[in-house]
Design a protein around this motif. Sequence first.
Motif, short mmCIF file in Angstrom:
data_model
loop_
_atom_site.label_atom_id
_atom_site.label_comp_id
_atom_site.label_asym_id
_atom_site.label_seq_id
_atom_site.Cartn_x
_atom_site.Cartn_y
_atom_site.Cartn_z
N VAL A 59 1.34 -1.04 0.61
CA VAL A 59 -0.26 -0.23 -0.34
C VAL A 59 1.35 1.09 0.08
N GLU A 60 -0.13 2.29 -0.39
CA GLU A 60 0.93 3.72 0.16
C GLU A 60 -0.29 4.76 0.34
N VAL A 61 0.33 5.73 1.41
CA VAL A 61 -0.15 6.44 1.91
C VAL A 61 0.81 7.95 1.66
N CYS A 62 -0.58 8.98 1.41
CA CYS A 62 0.30 9.54 0.80
C CYS A 62 -0.90 11.23 1.93
N ALA A 63 -0.27 11.81 2.50
CA ALA A 63 -0.40 13.28 3.73
C ALA A 63 -0.09 14.74 3.49
N PHE A 64 -0.61 15.45 3.05
CA PHE A 64 -0.74 16.86 3.47
C PHE A 64 -0.71 17.54 4.23
N LYS A 65 -0.20 18.51 4.70
CA LYS A 65 0.07 19.56 6.31
C LYS A 65 0.96 20.60 6.53
N ASP A 66 1.02 22.22 5.92
CA ASP A 66 1.68 22.91 6.22
C ASP A 66 2.50 22.72 5.55
N GLY A 67 2.09 23.10 3.42
CA GLY A 67 3.23 22.72 3.13
C GLY A 67 4.22 21.75 3.08
N LYS A 68 3.71 20.71 3.69
CA LYS A 68 4.84 19.48 3.69
C LYS A 68 3.61 17.73 2.69
N TRP A 69 4.46 17.58 2.46
CA TRP A 69 3.31 16.18 2.54
C TRP A 69 4.45 14.91 2.54
N ILE A 70 3.52 13.99 2.47
CA ILE A 70 4.12 12.93 3.30
C ILE A 70 3.88 11.51 2.47
N ARG A 71 4.65 10.24 2.59
CA ARG A 71 4.40 9.35 1.31
C ARG A 71 5.04 8.46 2.07
N VAL A 72 4.14 6.70 2.22
CA VAL A 72 4.40 5.76 3.00
C VAL A 72 3.83 4.74 2.15
N SER A 73 5.23 4.32 1.62
CA SER A 73 4.84 2.45 1.32
C SER A 73 5.34 1.43 2.30
N GLY A 74 4.53 0.63 1.81
CA GLY A 74 5.04 -0.83 2.68
C GLY A 74 4.27 -1.89 2.62
N LYS A 75 3.77 -2.81 2.90
CA LYS A 75 3.74 -3.99 3.60
C LYS A 75 2.69 -4.03 4.56
N LEU A 76 1.22 -3.64 4.58
CA LEU A 76 0.29 -3.95 6.17
C LEU A 76 0.70 -5.35 6.42
N VAL A 77 0.85 -5.72 7.03
CA VAL A 77 0.18 -6.97 7.95
C VAL A 77 -0.72 -6.43 9.25
N ARG A 78 -1.74 -7.39 9.28
CA ARG A 78 -2.91 -8.02 10.08
C ARG A 78 -2.21 -8.13 11.77
N ASP A 79 -2.71 -7.93 12.55
CA ASP A 79 -2.50 -7.89 13.85
C ASP A 79 -3.84 -8.11 14.61
N ASP A 80 -3.64 -9.78 14.89
CA ASP A 80 -5.49 -10.20 15.61
C ASP A 80 -5.27 -9.95 16.82
N ARG A 81 -4.87 -9.92 17.42
CA ARG A 81 -4.32 -9.45 18.49
C ARG A 81 -5.19 -8.32 19.39
N VAL A 82 -6.21 -9.04 20.49
CA VAL A 82 -6.79 -8.37 20.87
C VAL A 82 -6.18 -7.18 21.43
N GLU A 83 -4.94 -7.40 22.23
CA GLU A 83 -4.45 -6.29 22.49
C GLU A 83 -3.66 -5.07 21.12
N ALA A 84 -3.20 -5.21 20.79
CA ALA A 84 -3.33 -4.24 19.77
C ALA A 84 -4.54 -4.06 19.13
N LYS A 85 -5.41 -4.36 18.83
CA LYS A 85 -6.47 -3.77 18.77
C LYS A 85 -7.39 -2.69 19.63
N LYS A 86 -7.54 -2.69 21.16
CA LYS A 86 -7.60 -2.42 21.86
C LYS A 86 -6.83 -0.78 22.78
N HIS A 87 -5.52 -0.91 22.13
CA HIS A 87 -4.85 -0.26 21.55
C HIS A 87 -5.45 1.47 20.96
#
Length: 130
Positions: A59-87
Amino acid sequence: MQEVYEFLKSADTYYLATVEGDQPRVRPFGTVDVFEGKLYIQTGKIKNVSKQIQVNPKVEVCAFKDGKWIRVSGKLVRDDRVEAKKHMLDSYPSLQNMYSAEDDNTEVLYFEDAIATISSFTEEPKVIKF
């Protein structure tokens, strides 16, 4: 990675790009969290975006704020742990009326082998790998 988290969090909305077959799909997201040293996002397993990520986790993520932008690319991994969801849900109380850490729909995913680039028209790009 903390700088990436802070950029996405303060931007409020970022855009997540996936693919469905040969068709790119982009939609707004707002959830971002750091848990156990990893950058997480959240969605519902019943959504098309979840299904697309399971077929192709790149996937890739993109956001813009204050005249700057960020692009984040990588692989997303599912975490089914309740602790991660709760956090995640503790960080976004407004989602708790739609999602629960114990339900079978709530999905949290973390970035693996991610590369973030923060750019602007006036500065050299900054690359962050995590």
